[in-house]
Motif scaffolding. Structure first.
Motif: not given
Length: 206
Positions: A8-9, A46-47, A94-98, A102-104
């Motif tokens: 999800r974005a 999750s994004f 905040v990039n709170a992805s799990d 790297t997932f920047s």
């Protein structure tokens, strides 16, 4: 076995600056990809992108649990404007992805739409600038606001790593030569903010 995986974005929309009052609203989209996996347990990632307003301190994920866009209220540093002065507010993203790797992400503030309220003419005397900061304290520093969010320009952050954050600062300025007729008027300002996945690798998308 082909296993569908969805991330999800989120997209963030800043809206409603009432001479120093900002609010932020989010929308969302879905990234979908398919890959082949060996037998075993597959867990969706999750994004998740969270945001906090300043100086209000209000916080929310961009997308709520029901899939609806979040609305976050931001108070500005000025209750009102006089000719030649500015009001400031910010959103910490905040990039709170799990997700693994790297997932920047990159955060972009797009062009601002300034509209008069009622029959007013204030919008023509307002300028919306933005800059990217590391902390909210940088937003009240007048230097660095060299990007006007016009119909053709926007501003993007550097890559924000998983667990990291960036601050989008807003400056709303009333022109020094604003006519006396705009006194007491108000305007709304809409600034779309979009968080985009950078494919999870340092070099970005192939």
């Amino acid at each position: 076995m082909r296993v569908p995986r969805a991330l999800r974005a989120a997209a963030l929309i800043a809206t409603a600056v009432l001479l120093g009052l900002l609010a932020v609203q989010g929308t969302y989209a879905l990234w979908n990809a398919a890959t082949t996996a060996a037998p075993g347990t597959v867990q969706a990632a999750s994004f998740t992108v969270n945001l906090t307003g300043s100086p209000s301190g209000a916080s929310s994920p961009m997308t709520l649990a029901n899939g609806q866009a979040a609305i976050l209220s931001l108070n500005s540093t000025a209750a009102s404007l006089t000719p030649g002065t500015s009001a400031y507010a910010s959103a910490t993203v905040v990039n709170a992805s799990d997700a693994g790797g790297t997932f920047s992400i990159s955060v972009t503030a797009e062009s601002a739409n300034v509209a008069n309220v009622g029959t007013g003419t204030l919008a023509a005397s307002l300028t919306v600038n933005a800059k990217i900061g590391a902390t909210t304290a940088e937003c009240s520093v007048t230097t660095g606001y060299n990007t006007a969010l016009t119909a053709t320009t926007g501003l993007s952050s550097a890559a924000v790593p998983k667990g990291g954050s960036t601050v989008v600062c807003f400056q709303v300025t009333l022109a020094a030569n604003a006519p006396a007729a705009v006194k007491g008027q108000s305007a709304t300002i809409t600034v779309p903010l979009t968080a985009r996945q950078l494919c999870g690798v340092p070099t970005g998308c192939p």
